[in-house]
Design a protein around this motif. Sequence first.
Motif, PDB file in Angstrom:
ATOM      1  N   ASP A 228       0.836  -1.200   0.000  1.00 59.37           N
ATOM      2  CA  ASP A 228       0.000   0.000   0.000  1.00 59.37           C
ATOM      3  C   ASP A 228       0.873   1.253   0.000  1.00 59.37           C
ATOM      4  O   ASP A 228       1.939   1.281   0.620  1.00 59.37           O
ATOM      5  CB  ASP A 228      -0.893   0.027   1.243  1.00 59.37           C
ATOM      6  CG  ASP A 228      -1.956  -1.068   1.229  1.00 59.37           C
ATOM      7  OD1 ASP A 228      -1.732  -2.088   0.558  1.00 59.37           O
ATOM      8  OD2 ASP A 228      -2.985  -0.908   1.893  1.00 59.37           O
ATOM      9  N   TYR A 230       0.704   5.884  -0.397  1.00 57.45           N
ATOM     10  CA  TYR A 230       0.033   7.158  -0.641  1.00 57.45           C
ATOM     11  C   TYR A 230       1.047   8.096  -1.267  1.00 57.45           C
ATOM     12  O   TYR A 230       2.259   7.890  -1.188  1.00 57.45           O
ATOM     13  CB  TYR A 230      -0.504   7.764   0.661  1.00 57.45           C
ATOM     14  CG  TYR A 230       0.581   8.031   1.689  1.00 57.45           C
ATOM     15  CD1 TYR A 230       1.453   9.111   1.554  1.00 57.45           C
ATOM     16  CD2 TYR A 230       0.748   7.192   2.776  1.00 57.45           C
ATOM     17  CE1 TYR A 230       2.458   9.346   2.468  1.00 57.45           C
ATOM     18  CE2 TYR A 230       1.741   7.416   3.705  1.00 57.45           C
ATOM     19  CZ  TYR A 230       2.596   8.494   3.542  1.00 57.45           C
ATOM     20  OH  TYR A 230       3.596   8.718   4.450  1.00 57.45           O
ATOM     21  N   ILE A 244      -3.353   7.072  -4.256  1.00 59.42           N
ATOM     22  CA  ILE A 244      -3.468   5.992  -3.280  1.00 59.42           C
ATOM     23  C   ILE A 244      -3.408   4.688  -4.067  1.00 59.42           C
ATOM     24  O   ILE A 244      -4.033   4.574  -5.118  1.00 59.42           O
ATOM     25  CB  ILE A 244      -4.773   6.102  -2.461  1.00 59.42           C
ATOM     26  CG1 ILE A 244      -4.688   5.263  -1.181  1.00 59.42           C
ATOM     27  CG2 ILE A 244      -5.986   5.737  -3.277  1.00 59.42           C
ATOM     28  CD1 ILE A 244      -3.881   5.891  -0.085  1.00 59.42           C
ATOM     29  N   TYR A 372      -8.105   6.045   0.263  1.00 59.05           N
ATOM     30  CA  TYR A 372      -7.740   5.017   1.237  1.00 59.05           C
ATOM     31  C   TYR A 372      -7.557   3.697   0.514  1.00 59.05           C
ATOM     32  O   TYR A 372      -8.040   3.512  -0.623  1.00 59.05           O
ATOM     33  CB  TYR A 372      -8.860   4.883   2.288  1.00 59.05           C
ATOM     34  CG  TYR A 372     -10.213   4.661   1.644  1.00 59.05           C
ATOM     35  CD1 TYR A 372     -10.702   3.373   1.433  1.00 59.05           C
ATOM     36  CD2 TYR A 372     -10.969   5.747   1.180  1.00 59.05           C
ATOM     37  CE1 TYR A 372     -11.915   3.167   0.784  1.00 59.05           C
ATOM     38  CE2 TYR A 372     -12.171   5.550   0.535  1.00 59.05           C
ATOM     39  CZ  TYR A 372     -12.647   4.265   0.339  1.00 59.05           C
ATOM     40  OH  TYR A 372     -13.831   4.065  -0.319  1.00 59.05           O
ATOM     41  N   THR A 373      -6.894   2.761   1.157  1.00 56.10           N
ATOM     42  CA  THR A 373      -6.794   1.405   0.621  1.00 56.10           C
ATOM     43  C   THR A 373      -7.821   0.509   1.297  1.00 56.10           C
ATOM     44  O   THR A 373      -8.405   0.868   2.326  1.00 56.10           O
ATOM     45  CB  THR A 373      -5.380   0.836   0.802  1.00 56.10           C
ATOM     46  OG1 THR A 373      -5.010   0.909   2.184  1.00 56.10           O
ATOM     47  CG2 THR A 373      -4.371   1.618  -0.019  1.00 56.10           C
TER      48      THR A 373
END
Length: 458
Positions: A228, A230, A244, A372-373
């Motif tokens: 993940d 950002y 993201i 967001y993930t």
Amino acid sequence: MRETTTEQRSLVSAVATRLGSTMDADEAVARLARLLVPAVADWCLVTLVEDDESRAPRRRLRDVGWWHADPERRDLVAAYARARIGALVPGSMLMRAIDSGDVVHVHDAAVEALDRVLAPGPARDLVERLAPTSLTVAPLKSRGRTLGAVTLFNGPHRAPLEPGEVAAVVEVAATAALALDNARLYRRQRDVAATFQRSLLTAPVEPDHMQVVVRYQPAAEAARVGGDWYDAFMQHDGGTMLVIGDVVGHDVEAAALMSQLRSMLRAIAVVTRNSPADVLTLLDAAVRTLRIPALATLVVARVEQTPAERAAGRTRLRWSSAGHPPPVVVDADGTVRALDEDRPDLLLGLDPDRPRVDHETVLDHGATVLLYTDGLVERRDRPLRAGMADLRAALGRHHAHDLDTLCDTLLAELPGGPGEDDVALVAVRLHPQDEPRPPEAGPVVVPPDVPDVPGAPG
């Protein structure tokens, strides 16, 4: 432990089990001290070498664990542990055992032996009060290195260790050393991974009218990194790009692929100044050309503004999604809306020839955008749809919080907790452009060669 070798084997097994069940070196040392006392000694100290230098003069030692069978004497042992290392003189039993890797055994007159290797002062005075009659120092050796030593002390009511018992202590020390070495390697891996993560997930830009807050919460405690990520950076015309993403996979391998995608996306976006859909299209083509084995979901968004929109106090958000959960907007009045697309585009890495689409929405001052993930909204016991509903409800309850508090609250309430999935967040709040930047937004942070206002749409 004198009766049978069964007790010796039981102690070795207990050390392996209790120490092997923790990856915290300090906790393992504390457990070791309590296992050895009173099984083989009245009291003990556990010493660790604080560095990896092989040459004795450069070693740093620290007594990190201790215990006494008599509760009333534990404070004395703790005080001795704090004073001992600094009072040792060259040739001490502790250093001889660590330097040679061999057991050092003092059969009797232990107080006199310790007086010879301790400088006058508190440590020597404490030895007089503790009054050991014998001592044994067993080095903690693992994988060809000496990690430290355990020093066992017996008083006048307990005979010195016999040869068979010393052999058992050596076996116990070897078992303990392996567990401690594993804990040390785990800590080193965690620290290296955390450094790697910090180098990839850099601080975002902070244009004058926007506050940008980012968060990363790893799932794997051991590795501290995942796929993940950002990002928030500016293009040359003043437009702010928000990213993201989530690479399929976990741990260091996924992080390595993530770092490649992140770097390429940044370069493409800054050099071309293209829209989010065009940036994703070029990134997908580059992944195919360079044969990068990555499959990822991501959202690329751009905050931009025409002169008319600036005069009206509005900002435009343009975004494109590669199969990622939709961005969410919270208006100033608390209205929450997910930016769902009619037909989400494909994941990155599947079909670079498939066209990608830009979507647009207009935001007023005071609006908050959250990217967001899926670790924030999806877990084993909660499907994505239910997680999205929980997210909208949480944003409705907490939208009045400052942006940092809002992000921290979402991470506390929504994810499944450590071990479920990585979570990355990037949140943007639009502050009025005709008023001073609020203190909670912090200072403006923009590159020197771009304006700190939104760029006009391309």
